[in-house]
Design a protein around this motif. Structure first.
Motif, short mmCIF file in Angstrom:
data_model
loop_
_atom_site.label_atom_id
_atom_site.label_comp_id
_atom_site.label_asym_id
_atom_site.label_seq_id
_atom_site.Cartn_x
_atom_site.Cartn_y
_atom_site.Cartn_z
N ILE A 399 0.91 -1.09 -0.13
CA ILE A 399 0.01 -0.13 0.18
C ILE A 399 0.85 1.24 0.02
CG2 ILE A 399 -1.66 1.21 1.12
CD1 ILE A 399 -2.89 -1.30 0.11
N LEU A 400 0.64 2.27 -1.08
CA LEU A 400 1.54 3.35 -1.09
C LEU A 400 0.61 4.67 -1.02
CD1 LEU A 400 4.14 4.92 -1.80
CD2 LEU A 400 3.36 4.62 -4.29
N ASN A 401 0.87 5.49 -0.12
CA ASN A 401 0.18 6.81 0.53
C ASN A 401 1.26 7.72 0.07
OD1 ASN A 401 -1.04 4.83 3.02
ND2 ASN A 401 -2.37 5.57 1.56
N ILE A 402 0.65 9.03 -0.55
CA ILE A 402 1.25 10.23 -0.69
C ILE A 402 0.64 11.46 -0.54
CG2 ILE A 402 2.61 11.50 -2.29
CD1 ILE A 402 3.51 8.84 -3.89
N LYS A 403 1.15 12.31 0.23
CA LYS A 403 0.49 13.78 0.38
C LYS A 403 1.33 14.73 0.49
CE LYS A 403 -2.65 16.43 2.28
NZ LYS A 403 -3.48 16.91 1.47
N THR A 404 1.15 15.70 -0.21
CA THR A 404 1.73 16.90 -0.27
C THR A 404 1.19 18.07 0.75
OG1 THR A 404 2.16 16.75 -2.57
CG2 THR A 404 2.70 18.97 -1.96
N ILE A 405 2.07 18.77 1.21
CA ILE A 405 1.69 19.77 2.38
C ILE A 405 0.72 21.08 2.04
CG2 ILE A 405 3.64 21.47 2.06
CD1 ILE A 405 3.73 21.49 5.48
N SER A 406 0.99 21.43 0.57
CA SER A 406 0.08 22.63 0.13
C SER A 406 -0.18 22.18 -1.50
CB SER A 406 0.87 23.78 0.31
OG SER A 406 0.21 24.75 -0.19
N LYS A 407 -1.28 23.12 -1.90
CA LYS A 407 -1.43 23.12 -3.43
C LYS A 407 -0.54 24.07 -4.02
CE LYS A 407 -6.23 21.55 -2.74
NZ LYS A 407 -7.64 22.07 -2.89
N GLN A 408 0.27 24.93 -3.12
CA GLN A 408 0.94 26.08 -3.65
C GLN A 408 2.27 25.70 -4.44
OE1 GLN A 408 1.58 29.41 -0.87
NE2 GLN A 408 0.08 27.96 0.53
N GLN A 411 5.58 31.40 -7.95
CA GLN A 411 5.11 32.21 -9.11
C GLN A 411 6.06 31.84 -10.35
OE1 GLN A 411 2.25 34.72 -9.00
NE2 GLN A 411 2.61 33.97 -11.11
N GLU A 412 7.24 31.90 -10.06
CA GLU A 412 8.23 31.67 -11.08
C GLU A 412 7.87 30.68 -11.87
OE1 GLU A 412 12.88 31.50 -11.81
OE2 GLU A 412 12.21 31.87 -9.90
N ASP A 413 7.60 29.09 -10.95
CA ASP A 413 7.61 28.03 -11.51
C ASP A 413 6.15 27.94 -12.22
OD1 ASP A 413 9.78 27.25 -10.53
OD2 ASP A 413 9.01 26.47 -8.71
N CYS A 464 3.98 30.93 -0.27
CA CYS A 464 5.34 30.32 -0.74
C CYS A 464 6.15 31.08 -1.44
CB CYS A 464 5.09 29.04 -1.98
SG CYS A 464 4.04 29.54 -3.30
N ASP A 465 5.69 32.52 -1.69
CA ASP A 465 6.51 33.40 -2.35
C ASP A 465 6.70 34.64 -1.30
OD1 ASP A 465 6.59 32.83 -5.28
OD2 ASP A 465 4.73 32.86 -5.47
N SER A 469 7.75 33.37 5.15
CA SER A 469 6.80 32.05 5.67
C SER A 469 7.61 31.07 5.18
CB SER A 469 5.68 32.21 4.52
OG SER A 469 5.04 30.91 4.65
N MET A 470 7.44 29.93 6.00
CA MET A 470 8.28 28.75 6.20
C MET A 470 7.94 28.00 4.81
SD MET A 470 7.78 27.60 10.31
CE MET A 470 8.35 26.00 10.03
N MET A 471 6.69 28.32 4.44
CA MET A 471 6.20 27.64 3.08
C MET A 471 7.08 27.99 1.92
SD MET A 471 3.82 25.73 3.88
CE MET A 471 4.24 25.47 5.51
N GLN A 472 7.79 29.07 2.07
CA GLN A 472 8.89 29.32 0.90
C GLN A 472 9.86 28.30 0.66
OE1 GLN A 472 11.75 32.19 2.09
NE2 GLN A 472 12.48 32.65 0.07
N THR A 473 10.16 27.36 1.68
CA THR A 473 10.94 26.24 1.19
C THR A 473 10.12 25.01 1.66
OG1 THR A 473 11.49 26.17 3.88
CG2 THR A 473 12.84 27.41 2.19
#
Length: 491
Positions: A399-408, A411-413, A464-465, A469-473
């Motif tokens: 069983i494999l589970n994957i989760k990303t912390i944010s949808k963000q 901007q550059e990407d 993330c921009d 914010s810690m979301m920058q990284t």
């Protein structure tokens, strides 16, 4: 009676999370409908209570909590009394279309699973898992604020709001004719015809639904992951403008609270939702529901389910479509006269769940990776000692589970991805789904609407921009967990 800014409340309920939640006469009438009372028989966290015994809370009380949080946001944004009434009803009704066991029984309707024969069941499952690992790649998207449709529980809820006369009449009497479509759009995330600001209160990365479920799930599971600065977060919410679109934002003072909220939400998946016991029991339930709805056995096919909620003649059937319906269906699968024709593995999973049992976890089989690089995650999984043996397993499954912390994404990407998509689509101009330069402004605005947006003066940008914010990284941080379970039918 309690009156607050021209909204008159006729009663209150005591909630373990928010304290007293007040309700109006219209809201009470909805709460007393059988369609809404149905949510008292649907646990918010499916069978998480098998591992975290306190997790007995339901979609009913969660809906009250979402109404409460949505109204706090509406007050902070200084919406009119008329808009507040609509927002409150939308919060109350947002989960009225939920499936038994919440997302567990919904998943096979949104993502039709494959059926595998008994003779190669484990091998087939493991081949698919291995392929999923081999196909892992970054999946950033240019599509945000995507409207729910089909058999997503939000679309089922919108179908109820638009078609059930009892609920529809209550909405119209309280808020007017237009409110029915607005509430349906808020539930599904449709910004095409409804003020995007109202939709974002109920349908974004920082919405009333996410806030309440994080707080509620943590409290009842006994964890501390629902702790974040709620008053600070809501108190820093404001309205921004991006290309003439209303954007729900936070001021810079709310950055730390927003970071805390996203991080704790990530931990709640790591420690609760992806718990090794919960993952396998929910997986078994998904396999059973997938087989049932494919074969129109107890769980209806999509078209019949839609009819249940849109026809006054069959709505009583939908009212009974609760957690109890799921458990009764397992019994019926095992005891009906045609049980001998059913797949062995489906009957085995039914027996296990009815006995509150699960597939046996293999000690030391867990591989857990936290990384911002999907390629690194793939390589780590591929060099693990289980990977080369996956194809040969006949009595175990992975069983494999994957989760990303944010949808963000940065901007550059996002700009690079969007430009690449436009250039690619320029080569096939007659395709109805092409993205053009004219779409760019709209897609940029949708990104701001769905993610957590920071407003400073006239400038709007995502967490993330923001260098504060810690979301920058951390915005691209992913959790991947692989586990192995014994799967030996003994039915």
């Amino acid at each position: 009676m309690k009156e607050t800014k021209d909204i008159i409340f006729c009663g209150r309920v005591l909630d373990s999370v928010h304290g007293f939640i007040y309700y109006t006469e219209a809201e009470e009438r909805i709460m007393n409908t059988l369609l809404f009372k149905r949510l008292q028989s649907i646990k918010q966290q499916s069978i998480v209570n098998w591992v975290f015994p306190g997790s007995e809370h339901t979609r009913y009380v969660h809906s009250l909590g979402v109404m409460y949080i949505a109204d706090k946001i509406a007050l902070q944004l200084r919406l009119s009394v008329e808009q507040r009434k609509v927002v409150r009803l939308a919060g109350l009704l947002h989960d009225i279309g939920h499936y038994p066991l919440s997302h567990v029984c919904e998943y096979p309707y949104k993502e039709i699973l494959e059926d595998f024969p008994d003779s190669s069941y484990c091998k087939s499952i493991n081949r698919k898992v291995k392929k999923d690992i081999d196909d892992l790649m970054e999946k950033s998207t240019y599509i945000y604020m995507k409207k729910s449709n089909g058999c997503h529980h939000e679309q089922i809820g919108a179908d109820i709001v638009c078609n059930n006369k009892e609920i529809k009449d209550i909405i119209i009497n309280e808020c007017g004719e237009d409110a029915v479509e607005i509430i349906a759009d808020m539930i599904t995330g449709n910004i095409e015809r409804t003020n995007p600001l109202l939709v974002q209160i109920l349908h974004s990365e920082l919405d009333a639904d996410n806030i309440d479920y994080l707080m509620r799930d943590a409290m009842f599971s006994g964890t501390s992951f629902g702790t974040f600065e709620l008053e600070q977060l809501i108190g820093c919410m404001c309205v921004g403008k991006y290309k003439d679109k209303d954007i729900l934002c936070i001021s810079s003072k709310g950055i730390a609270a927003a970071d805390q909220y996203l991080i704790n939400k990530f931990f709640s998946y790591s420690q609760v939702v992806f718990n090794k016991h919960i993952s396998i029991t929910e997986w078994m339930a998904e396999q059973i529901v997938n087989w049932m709805q494919r074969n129109n056995a107890y769980f209806p096919r999509s078209a019949k389910l839609k009819k249940w909620v849109t026809s006054s003649e069959t709505v009583d059937t939908y009212i009974d479509f609760t957690d109890n319906y799921f458990w009764a269906s397992l019994q019926n699968l095992l005891l009906n006269p045609l049980a001998d024709t059913e797949p062995l593995f489906i009957k085995y999973f039914c027996t296990q769940l009815l006995h509150h049992s699960e597939l046996l976890f293999e000690n030391n089989s867990e591989v857990k990776i936290v990384s911002t690089d999907m390629e690194e995650i793939k390589q780590e999984l591929q060099k693990s000692n289980f990977y080369d043996r996956l194809d040969g397993w006949e009595d175990r499954i992975g069983i494999l589970n994957i989760k990303t912390i944010s949808k963000q994404i940065r901007q550059e990407d996002f700009d690079k991805m969007l430009q690449s998509k436009i250039e690619e689509d320029n080569k096939r101009p007659n395709d109805p789904d092409v993205v053009t330069e004219e779409d760019s402004s709209m897609l940029q605005a949708r990104r701001m609407m769905e993610c957590i947006c920071v407003k400073e003066g006239d400038d709007l940008h995502l967490l993330c921009d923001d260098k504060r914010s810690m979301m920058q990284t951390m915005y691209n941080l992913k959790l991947a967990i692989f586990r192995t379970y014994q799967c030996k039918p003994e039915y």
